[in-house]
Design a protein around this motif. Structure first.
Motif, PDB file in Angstrom:
ATOM      1  N   ILE A 125      10.613  -7.398   9.390  1.00 36.12           N
ATOM      2  CA  ILE A 125      11.618  -6.459   9.729  1.00 36.12           C
ATOM      3  C   ILE A 125      11.629  -6.326  11.539  1.00 36.12           C
ATOM      4  N   MET A 126      10.249  -6.234  11.843  1.00 35.57           N
ATOM      5  CA  MET A 126      10.083  -6.097  13.068  1.00 35.57           C
ATOM      6  C   MET A 126      10.399  -7.563  13.779  1.00 35.57           C
TER       7      MET A 126
ATOM      8  N   GLU B  96      12.653  -9.607  13.045  1.00 37.47           N
ATOM      9  CA  GLU B  96      14.168  -9.695  12.965  1.00 37.47           C
ATOM     10  C   GLU B  96      14.873  -8.967  14.184  1.00 37.47           C
ATOM     11  N   ARG B  97      14.243  -7.559  14.386  1.00 35.20           N
ATOM     12  CA  ARG B  97      14.650  -6.579  15.329  1.00 35.20           C
ATOM     13  C   ARG B  97      14.352  -7.341  16.819  1.00 35.20           C
ATOM     14  N   LEU B  98      13.343  -7.638  17.068  1.00 30.19           N
ATOM     15  CA  LEU B  98      12.729  -8.228  18.308  1.00 30.19           C
ATOM     16  C   LEU B  98      13.354  -9.382  18.455  1.00 30.19           C
TER      17      LEU B  98
ATOM     18  N   GLU C 147      12.499 -14.452   8.504  1.00 24.12           N
ATOM     19  CA  GLU C 147      13.350 -13.457   9.045  1.00 24.12           C
ATOM     20  C   GLU C 147      13.531 -13.790  10.607  1.00 24.12           C
TER      21      GLU C 147
ATOM     22  N   SER D  51      16.162 -10.891  17.620  1.00 24.03           N
ATOM     23  CA  SER D  51      17.715 -10.568  17.743  1.00 24.03           C
ATOM     24  C   SER D  51      17.955  -9.822  19.129  1.00 24.03           C
ATOM     25  N   ALA D  52      16.916  -9.060  19.464  1.00 23.51           N
ATOM     26  CA  ALA D  52      17.029  -8.447  20.859  1.00 23.51           C
ATOM     27  C   ALA D  52      16.859  -9.297  22.061  1.00 23.51           C
TER      28      ALA D  52
ATOM     29  N   THR E  75       7.080  -0.814  22.466  1.00 20.01           N
ATOM     30  CA  THR E  75       8.522  -0.522  21.776  1.00 20.01           C
ATOM     31  C   THR E  75       9.202  -2.049  22.119  1.00 20.01           C
ATOM     32  N   ILE E  76      10.363  -2.263  21.176  1.00 25.14           N
ATOM     33  CA  ILE E  76      11.255  -3.368  21.681  1.00 25.14           C
ATOM     34  C   ILE E  76      11.696  -3.522  23.080  1.00 25.14           C
TER      35      ILE E  76
ATOM     36  N   ALA F 193      16.881 -14.922  12.568  1.00 30.74           N
ATOM     37  CA  ALA F 193      17.641 -13.884  13.446  1.00 30.74           C
ATOM     38  C   ALA F 193      17.632 -14.648  14.590  1.00 30.74           C
TER      39      ALA F 193
END
Length: 667
Positions: free
Chosen positions: A197-198, A200-202, A231, A204-205, A166-167, A235
């Motif tokens: 999309i993942m 960008e999320r990872l 992306e 960013s985190a 998981t992130i 990010a």
């Protein structure tokens, strides 16, 4: 609308430097050419590559170290020195497998520290340090060594998809590495499965919670990598890995030219010399036909990678190894088996060495027709915990099936290792050592190093042809043979004629009409003709051999291969076997045979005694020899209680599937 407005404002700001690492000299040719680029190839173009303006050149580590010694008969340390001497502007970068260095198992801390020291002394600047299981315990010594000796330590997150990843888990890994003092962190998407999309999320985190420079490394296998880079950079990732266009795409990285063009319309600037880049692209376009592996598929996108997750660095070697095992047609079965093996092993990310561990076990499961009938020692060590913690716990029943009553370890794997340098040269003839680096090579890869040392020590005129050149000539010869046969059309199929090269294989579906086939061949000189039906073969030999011999096929115990195309009708004319080898094996009724194509060894390593000696009495299931295949050592067991009569092959010999290795006498 909000995002469009934000982008409009960003484009009015000054350009942000976008750092690009070029992977052409390491990962790209590892992914596309089975790592067959030569140092001479690199030196012809390195000055132009150095002028492009890259952030760094990834040119060492990974499989390059092994392949230099084993296939190219080159000194990898000399490659590093020669490239550094010509690349004056661009930092050099390597991929370091944490406690595994550039090998396939954990090495003691003293060897790790000395390897890092010598790498920096010889010109290495940036170390991308990863562990296949993201086990931070396996990264600690390497990160500290790089920092201690003045290198840039880049931590790594090996990205995979599973219920255990998981992130939050990745951010946790990154924080552990940050606490060890890394300078930056890379997301290593070795299979090309990181979605935009993942990403960008990872990213960013990581930017928000870890606050370190982030770099993206993606393979283009699934077709998503270019969009993922866009992306990810937007990010907050400040660097990306690319390859020059002739070396890009499919299981390599995205093309640098494409990414430079995309980001040129944003507030990010790569700042590359496009004229120099064009010259580099032209060079590798011309070189590709001489280095590209025959087993590489023609298609550019492989959506099945989202299921089996075989990484770009492994997939070309995977196909090559399956081809050597005569099982390339069974690739779909093997890829399905990979997902099952990976689940059994607790969802390890598939990157060296876990990609080899999972991939080889999947191959053996398919070839044997039964899961875990053959289990390489490396798979047992993985289950023992000697490679680190599995991301998810393994089922207790599975662990017992592999280890019996033995219990896995619960500490850092390298803690069990004694210092290696004090005894590093045991079993190594000092005459083979030219520099200290040779000792480190021998510590990490003893068998390939010894093969290289012996080759190097021989007078130039007496050196055997290097394996990569032999391989290349064979590939070119097969292409020429195919072209010649196509030009002949069907002339060689006329009644009463045989293929002029004696190598055209024709396998009848049954033995009806055998007399007619013999009549057609009666006036033709031949050494051996084989007729086949399913798993049975009938062999006719020339006048210097017994007239007729029937024998069972070597694939008798293999499961049916429904995917194979129907065999063509007709006889096969094959070159005469070498008498000494034929007689050597045929003179014994009982033998231990090789279960797969590989390299034979009678002992676990150089300087170590044979597992068994001629005259020994052994029990069923006792280890008698080793066949190295697909970078793993497969222990070969006695099929029954027996006496060792004679070794039929020598250490380091290449053996075929079902080739007799040891003559035995059952008790």
């Amino acid at each position: 609308m909000k995002r469009a407005s934000k982008e409009s404002q960003e484009n009015k700001l000054h350009k942000i430097p976008l750092r690009i690492t070029d992977t052409t000299l390491r990962d790209a040719h590892q992914s596309l050419w089975a790592t067959r680029m030569r140092t001479g190839d690199i030196l012809r173009i390195i000055d132009v590559i150095d002028a492009v303006g890259y952030y760094s050149l990834e040119m060492w580590g990974g499989a390059t170290f092994d392949v230099c010694l084993r296939f190219l008969r080159e000194n990898p340390w000399e490659r590093l020195r020669m490239i550094k001497a010509k690349a004056k502007r661009t930092p050099l970068q390597m991929l370091l497998r944490g406690q595994n260095l550039v090998g396939y198992r954990n090495y003691a801390d003293d060897v790790l520290d000395r390897f890092v020291t010598l790498a920096i002394d010889n010109g290495m600047d940036i170390f991308r340090i990863f562990d296949a299981l993201n086990d931070t315990r396996n990264l600690e010594s390497a990160i500290k060594a790089v920092k201690r000796h003045g290198g840039h330590a880049q931590g790594t997150l090996c990205y995979t998809i599973s219920p255990a990843h998981t992130i939050e888990k990745y951010v946790g890994y990154a924080k552990e590495q940050a606490a060890l003092g890394i300078d930056s962190i890379a997301i290593k998407d070795m299979a090309g499965i990181l979605t935009p999309i993942m990403a960008e999320r990872l990213v960013s985190a990581l930017v928000e919670q870890v606050k370190l420079p982030v770099q993206l490394h993606c393979h283009a296998s699934s077709g998503m990598a270019t969009a993922t880079y866009v992306e990810g950079v937007r990010a907050g990732a400040g660097a990306i890995d690319c390859a020059v266009s002739p070396m890009a795409g499919f299981s390599s990285q995205p093309p640098v030219e494409t990414l430079a063009a995309i980001f040129s319309e944003t507030n990010y600037a790569a700042g590359l010399d496009m004229e120099a880049l064009t010259r580099v692209a032209s060079f590798f376009e011309d070189l590709a036909p001489q280095r590209r592996q025959k087993s590489m598929p023609a298609k550019a996108i492989d959506p099945t990678i989202l299921i089996h997750q075989i990484p770009g660095g492994m997939i070309s070697n995977f196909r090559s190894q399956l081809d050597k095992q005569g099982a390339l047609d069974r690739l779909p079965e093997v890829l399905e088996e990979v997902t099952r093996v990976r689940k059994d092993l607790g969802y390890p990310p598939l990157v060296t060495p876990t990609s080899q561990i999972v991939g080889t076990q999947a191959v053996l499961n398919v070839l044997a027709g039964k899961p875990y009938k053959m289990v390489p020692n490396e798979v047992k060590d993985y289950v023992r915990g000697l490679y680190g913690r599995s991301p998810a716990p393994m089922d207790a029943k599975f662990v017992k099936m592999i280890l019996g009553d033995e219990k896995p370890i619960d500490h850092r794997p390298a803690d069990r290792l004694s210092p290696m340098l004090p005894s590093a040269t045991d079993g190594l003839d000092p005459a083979y050592v030219e520099h200290e680096e040779d000792i480190i090579s021998y510590c990490i890869l003893p068998e390939p190093s010894m093969e290289y040392f012996k080759w190097r020590a021989a007078p130039p005129e007496k050196r055997p042809e290097i394996p990569a050149d032999t391989e290349l000539k064979k590939m070119q010869g097969e292409e020429e043979k195919t072209t010649a046969k196509e030009s002949q059309g069907r002339q060689s199929e006329a009644p009463g004629s045989m293929p002029p090269d004696g190598g055209h294989l024709l396998e009848p579906q049954d033995y009806e009409g055998l007399g007619e086939l013999l009549a057609r061949c009666k006036d033709v000189a031949f050494s051996e003709i084989t007729f086949r039906k399913g798993e049975f073969s009938l062999t006719l030999r020339g006048s210097d051999s017994p007239a007729v011999e029937s024998e069972e096929s070597a694939t008798r115990e293999s499961p049916p291969q429904a995917s194979k195309a129907p065999a063509a009708a007709g006889p096969a004319v094959k070159p005469a076997p070498k008498p000494e080898k034929q007689n050597k094996a045929d003179s014994f009724d009982h033998t231990v045979n090789s279960p797969l194509v590989g390299t034979f060894y009678s002992s676990p390593g150089p300087g170590k005694p044979r597992l068994v000696a001629e005259g020994d009495s052994v029990s069923k299931g006792e280890k008698v020899c080793i066949v190295e295949a697909m970078k793993l050592f497969n222990e070969i067991l006695a099929p029954n209680d027996c006496t060792i009569v004679k070794f039929l092959v020598g250490d380091g010999d290449t053996v075929k599937k079902n080739q007799p290795l040891i003559a035995i006498q059952p008790r």
